[in-house]
Design a protein around this motif. Structure first.
Motif, PDB file in Angstrom:
ATOM      1  N   GLY A   1      38.378 -34.951  19.167  1.00  9.11           N
ATOM      2  CA  GLY A   1      37.611 -33.357  20.371  1.00  9.11           C
ATOM      3  C   GLY A   1      36.346 -33.428  20.231  1.00  9.11           C
ATOM      4  N   GLN A   2      35.576 -32.318  21.005  1.00 11.93           N
ATOM      5  CA  GLN A   2      34.072 -33.289  22.220  1.00 11.93           C
ATOM      6  C   GLN A   2      34.097 -31.478  22.187  1.00 11.93           C
ATOM      7  N   ASP A   3      33.026 -31.266  21.914  1.00  8.91           N
ATOM      8  CA  ASP A   3      32.303 -29.901  21.719  1.00  8.91           C
ATOM      9  C   ASP A   3      31.809 -29.462  23.120  1.00  8.91           C
ATOM     10  N   ALA A   4      32.963 -27.967  22.813  1.00 10.48           N
ATOM     11  CA  ALA A   4      32.957 -27.324  24.332  1.00 10.48           C
ATOM     12  C   ALA A   4      31.845 -27.268  24.844  1.00 10.48           C
ATOM     13  N   LEU A   5      30.619 -26.011  23.884  1.00 10.89           N
ATOM     14  CA  LEU A   5      29.649 -25.737  23.815  1.00 10.89           C
ATOM     15  C   LEU A   5      29.017 -26.966  25.046  1.00 10.89           C
ATOM     16  N   VAL A   6      28.557 -28.452  24.246  1.00 10.43           N
ATOM     17  CA  VAL A   6      27.511 -29.303  25.319  1.00 10.43           C
ATOM     18  C   VAL A   6      28.118 -29.535  26.428  1.00 10.43           C
ATOM     19  N   LEU A   7      30.146 -29.883  26.577  1.00  6.31           N
ATOM     20  CA  LEU A   7      30.907 -30.044  27.725  1.00  6.31           C
ATOM     21  C   LEU A   7      30.568 -29.049  28.791  1.00  6.31           C
ATOM     22  N   HIS A   8      30.308 -28.127  28.246  1.00  2.52           N
ATOM     23  CA  HIS A   8      30.074 -26.279  29.427  1.00  2.52           C
ATOM     24  C   HIS A   8      28.291 -26.635  30.136  1.00  2.52           C
ATOM     25  N   ALA A   9      27.486 -26.822  28.960  1.00  2.00           N
ATOM     26  CA  ALA A   9      26.533 -27.018  29.609  1.00  2.00           C
ATOM     27  C   ALA A   9      26.428 -28.512  30.810  1.00  2.00           C
ATOM     28  N   VAL A  10      26.388 -29.195  30.221  1.00  2.00           N
ATOM     29  CA  VAL A  10      27.154 -30.458  31.176  1.00  2.00           C
ATOM     30  C   VAL A  10      27.979 -30.130  32.291  1.00  2.00           C
ATOM     31  N   ARG A  11      28.697 -29.518  32.276  1.00  2.00           N
ATOM     32  CA  ARG A  11      29.253 -29.788  34.183  1.00  2.00           C
ATOM     33  C   ARG A  11      28.263 -28.095  34.644  1.00  2.00           C
ATOM     34  N   ALA A  12      27.953 -27.681  33.681  1.00  2.00           N
ATOM     35  CA  ALA A  12      27.080 -26.701  34.374  1.00  2.00           C
ATOM     36  C   ALA A  12      25.614 -27.365  35.238  1.00  2.00           C
ATOM     37  N   ILE A  13      25.090 -27.694  34.435  1.00  2.00           N
ATOM     38  CA  ILE A  13      23.656 -28.671  34.922  1.00  2.00           C
ATOM     39  C   ILE A  13      24.345 -29.937  36.123  1.00  2.00           C
ATOM     40  N   THR A  14      25.431 -30.567  35.643  1.00  2.00           N
ATOM     41  CA  THR A  14      26.011 -31.432  37.433  1.00  2.00           C
ATOM     42  C   THR A  14      26.628 -30.334  38.619  1.00  2.00           C
ATOM     43  N   ALA A  15      26.650 -29.122  37.768  1.00  2.00           N
ATOM     44  CA  ALA A  15      27.589 -28.573  38.957  1.00  2.00           C
ATOM     45  C   ALA A  15      26.430 -27.617  39.328  1.00  2.00           C
ATOM     46  N   ALA A  16      24.815 -27.871  39.184  1.00  2.00           N
ATOM     47  CA  ALA A  16      23.648 -26.853  39.655  1.00  2.00           C
ATOM     48  C   ALA A  16      22.370 -28.038  40.683  1.00  2.00           C
ATOM     49  N   ARG A  17      23.596 -29.205  40.312  1.00  2.00           N
ATOM     50  CA  ARG A  17      22.552 -30.564  41.057  1.00  2.00           C
ATOM     51  C   ARG A  17      21.582 -30.792  40.245  1.00  2.00           C
ATOM     52  N   GLY A  18      21.070 -30.375  38.865  1.00  2.00           N
ATOM     53  CA  GLY A  18      19.943 -30.685  38.064  1.00  2.00           C
ATOM     54  C   GLY A  18      19.307 -28.902  38.400  1.00  2.00           C
ATOM     55  N   ILE A  19      19.298 -28.435  38.886  1.00  2.00           N
ATOM     56  CA  ILE A  19      18.961 -27.345  39.836  1.00  2.00           C
ATOM     57  C   ILE A  19      19.072 -26.169  38.184  1.00  2.00           C
ATOM     58  N   VAL A  20      18.580 -26.245  37.064  1.00  2.00           N
ATOM     59  CA  VAL A  20      18.524 -25.206  35.998  1.00  2.00           C
ATOM     60  C   VAL A  20      17.831 -24.759  35.758  1.00  2.00           C
ATOM     61  N   LYS A  21      17.336 -24.119  34.504  1.00  2.00           N
ATOM     62  CA  LYS A  21      16.697 -23.760  34.060  1.00  2.00           C
ATOM     63  C   LYS A  21      17.127 -23.558  32.514  1.00  2.00           C
ATOM     64  N   ILE A  22      16.252 -24.526  31.397  1.00  2.00           N
ATOM     65  CA  ILE A  22      17.994 -24.720  30.675  1.00  2.00           C
ATOM     66  C   ILE A  22      17.598 -23.649  29.350  1.00  2.00           C
ATOM     67  N   LYS A  23      15.845 -22.620  29.439  1.00  2.00           N
ATOM     68  CA  LYS A  23      16.039 -21.891  28.313  1.00  2.00           C
ATOM     69  C   LYS A  23      17.434 -20.551  29.057  1.00  2.00           C
ATOM     70  N   ALA A  24      17.527 -20.541  30.269  1.00  2.00           N
ATOM     71  CA  ALA A  24      18.620 -19.739  30.786  1.00  2.00           C
ATOM     72  C   ALA A  24      20.198 -19.935  30.560  1.00  2.00           C
ATOM     73  N   LEU A  25      19.799 -21.317  30.392  1.00  2.00           N
ATOM     74  CA  LEU A  25      21.300 -22.141  30.515  1.00  2.00           C
ATOM     75  C   LEU A  25      22.163 -21.365  28.592  1.00  2.00           C
ATOM     76  N   ALA A  26      20.547 -21.836  28.181  1.00  2.00           N
ATOM     77  CA  ALA A  26      20.767 -21.638  26.292  1.00  2.00           C
ATOM     78  C   ALA A  26      21.805 -19.703  26.163  1.00  2.00           C
ATOM     79  N   GLY A  27      20.424 -18.735  27.479  1.00  2.00           N
ATOM     80  CA  GLY A  27      21.094 -17.944  27.287  1.00  2.00           C
ATOM     81  C   GLY A  27      22.554 -17.309  27.198  1.00  2.00           C
ATOM     82  N   ASN A  28      22.642 -17.992  28.281  1.00  2.00           N
ATOM     83  CA  ASN A  28      24.373 -17.656  29.138  1.00  2.00           C
ATOM     84  C   ASN A  28      25.826 -18.362  27.767  1.00  2.00           C
ATOM     85  N   LEU A  29      24.420 -19.249  26.868  1.00  2.00           N
ATOM     86  CA  LEU A  29      25.632 -20.023  25.880  1.00  2.00           C
ATOM     87  C   LEU A  29      26.032 -19.261  24.712  1.00  2.00           C
ATOM     88  N   HIS A  30      24.940 -18.500  24.495  1.00  2.00           N
ATOM     89  CA  HIS A  30      24.252 -17.748  23.787  1.00  2.00           C
ATOM     90  C   HIS A  30      24.467 -17.937  22.346  1.00  2.00           C
TER      91      HIS A  30
END
Length: 279
Positions: free
Chosen positions: A173-202
């Motif tokens: 198995g893999q960590d679903a939260l980290v996988l979601h974060a990787v996909r979000a960062i990739t989809a945003a082409r790296g233009i992302v606020k890490i604090k906001a991303l963590a908040g979205n992931l609760h």
């Protein structure tokens, strides 16, 4: 578990590139390893070459089954790579010098895939290239090296490496939260606020960053910076204007764009794309 290479087709697709200095054959992994391995590349140099390896979001395990390879940066003295090596994520270009008649098999992991095979937290490998036997039993590494050197063709070599990976696979198995974060960062082409991303992931930012670093090999911010840089590099051949590329990558200041690019490559963008062979 039925291991690849024993009556099953180990390759889904092969891509072959050939130029005067390098032959590249790429193979996709078998189904059981798809979540963890992005691609296998076999790089062959007939006459010798120098190549710049750009920062990427994947750890790489490499097996040199003939010849020799030296590595370093523009500021470093060249050193000989071990026969089998694990390389963590780097934030700067690395120069490789292939001797004539040299061949390497590269296992390029998915962003969090290497964590399924190695017990060490992956951020401890960042910026380093270590002999593989520092992480795996020496006898297992030597056996794999001997089999690769004796293999008759690339398909056999891929099967040998896939059997090794299936032996090492610890966590299906893999960590679903980290996988979601990787996909979000990739989809945003790296233009992302890490604090906001963590908040979205609760999850708290501190807990998120520790979890991400352990499985992806770098912090979320570093990962995003590399994704952004790779997006810039991918755009350049299709764009006549570096200014347009910088704007598309979220830079509003040309000086900031050049400074970031120089931090990754050691060169200004125009100088880099005119003078460097890279992949």
């Amino acid at each position: 578990m039925r291991l690849p290479g024993r009556g099953v087709n180990t390759t889904i697709k092969e891509v072959y590139q050939d130029n005067l200095s390098m032959q590249l054959s790429s193979y996709f992994p078998s189904d059981i390893l798809k979540p963890y391995v992005r691609v296998y590349n076999i790089v062959e140099s007939r006459d010798g070459m120098e190549n710049s390896i750009l920062p990427d979001t994947s750890l790489v395990m490499a097996f040199r089954y003939k010849g020799s390879v030296n590595y370093g940066s523009r500021e470093e003295e060249q050193s000989r790579l071990p026969v089998s090596v694990i390389t963590g994520i780097r934030e700067s270009v690395r120069l490789l010098q292939y001797a004539p008649d040299t061949a390497n098999l590269l296992v390029i992991f998915s962003a969090t895939g290497a964590a399924a095979f190695f017990k060490v937290p992956l951020h401890e490998l960042a910026g380093t290239s270590l002999p593989l036997d520092t992480l795996l039993p020496d006898a297992l590494v030597r056996e794999t090296e001997e089999q690769l050197a004796a293999a008759a063709d690339h398909v056999q070599r891929i099967a040998i490496v896939e059997r090794l990976l299936c032996t090492l696979l610890q966590a299906p198995g893999q960590d679903a939260l980290v996988l979601h974060a990787v996909r979000a960062i990739t989809a945003a082409r790296g233009i992302v606020k890490i604090k906001a991303l963590a908040g979205n992931l609760h999850i708290s930012q501190d807990a998120f960053e520790k979890r991400f670093r352990r499985l992806a090999g770098v912090s979320p911010k570093q990962f995003a910076s590399i994704v952004r840089f790779r997006n810039v590099v991918a755009q350049v051949p299709q764009s006549a204007s570096l200014t347009d590329v910088a704007l598309n990558a979220g830079y509003f200041d040309q000086a900031h764009f050049i400074r970031d690019f120089r931090a990754f490559t050691g060169l200004a963008p125009q100088e880099f794309f005119k003078s460097v062979n890279f992949w």
